[in-house]
Design a protein around this motif. Structure first.
Motif, PDB file in Angstrom:
ATOM      1  N   GLN A  35      15.506   0.880 -28.997  1.00 32.18           N
ATOM      2  CA  GLN A  35      15.059  -0.480 -29.296  1.00 32.18           C
ATOM      3  C   GLN A  35      14.103  -0.952 -28.221  1.00 32.18           C
ATOM      4  N   GLY A  38       8.183  -5.140 -29.788  1.00 37.52           N
ATOM      5  CA  GLY A  38       6.948  -4.622 -30.351  1.00 37.52           C
ATOM      6  C   GLY A  38       5.849  -5.659 -30.358  1.00 37.52           C
ATOM      7  N   ASP A  52      11.552  -7.809 -32.440  1.00 38.21           N
ATOM      8  CA  ASP A  52      12.405  -6.788 -31.842  1.00 38.21           C
ATOM      9  C   ASP A  52      12.211  -5.536 -32.682  1.00 38.21           C
ATOM     10  N   MET A  53      12.057  -4.401 -32.042  1.00 30.67           N
ATOM     11  CA  MET A  53      11.821  -3.143 -32.754  1.00 30.67           C
ATOM     12  C   MET A  53      13.021  -2.232 -32.607  1.00 30.67           C
ATOM     13  N   MET A  66      10.791   3.013 -38.196  1.00 31.34           N
ATOM     14  CA  MET A  66      10.614   1.934 -37.220  1.00 31.34           C
ATOM     15  C   MET A  66      10.752   0.633 -37.997  1.00 31.34           C
ATOM     16  N   GLY A  68      11.007  -3.652 -37.706  1.00 28.34           N
ATOM     17  CA  GLY A  68      10.798  -4.852 -36.912  1.00 28.34           C
ATOM     18  C   GLY A  68      11.768  -5.930 -37.366  1.00 28.34           C
TER      19      GLY A  68
END
Length: 90
Positions: A35, A38, A52-53, A66, A68
């Motif tokens: 995590q 991004g 937050d990725m 991936m 988000g």
């Protein structure tokens, strides 16, 4: 200097985060691996956003995504791939 960027106005698949992440685990056996924060540029407004990725990985099939996570509680698929491998130091 880098060439001018190309912008793709793509529609992202977004769903309520809890349901979406649960579905990724139950249906595709994709589990959280990493995590971070991004930077994503909105294709309509060109504003930069910082979701937050999360990287989810299936170590058996070597598939990954991936995702988000935005402050409004929605998670959006930003990228997916195959042939995932951990990097090892020589």
């Amino acid at each position: 200097p880098l060439a001018q960027p190309v912008f793709y106005q793509e529609v992202l698949a977004c769903h309520p985060a809890g349901e979406y992440l649960e579905k990724m685990q139950e249906e595709f056996q994709l589990y959280p691996f990493a995590q971070g924060k991004g930077i994503v540029r909105n294709g309509q407004t060109f504003d930069f956003e910082q979701p937050d990725m999360f990287m989810l990985v299936n170590p058996l099939t070597k598939k990954y995504v991936m995702v988000g996570l935005w402050p409004n509680g929605y998670a959006c698929l930003l990228a997916s791939g195959s042939e995932f491998e951990m990097l090892t130091r020589p």
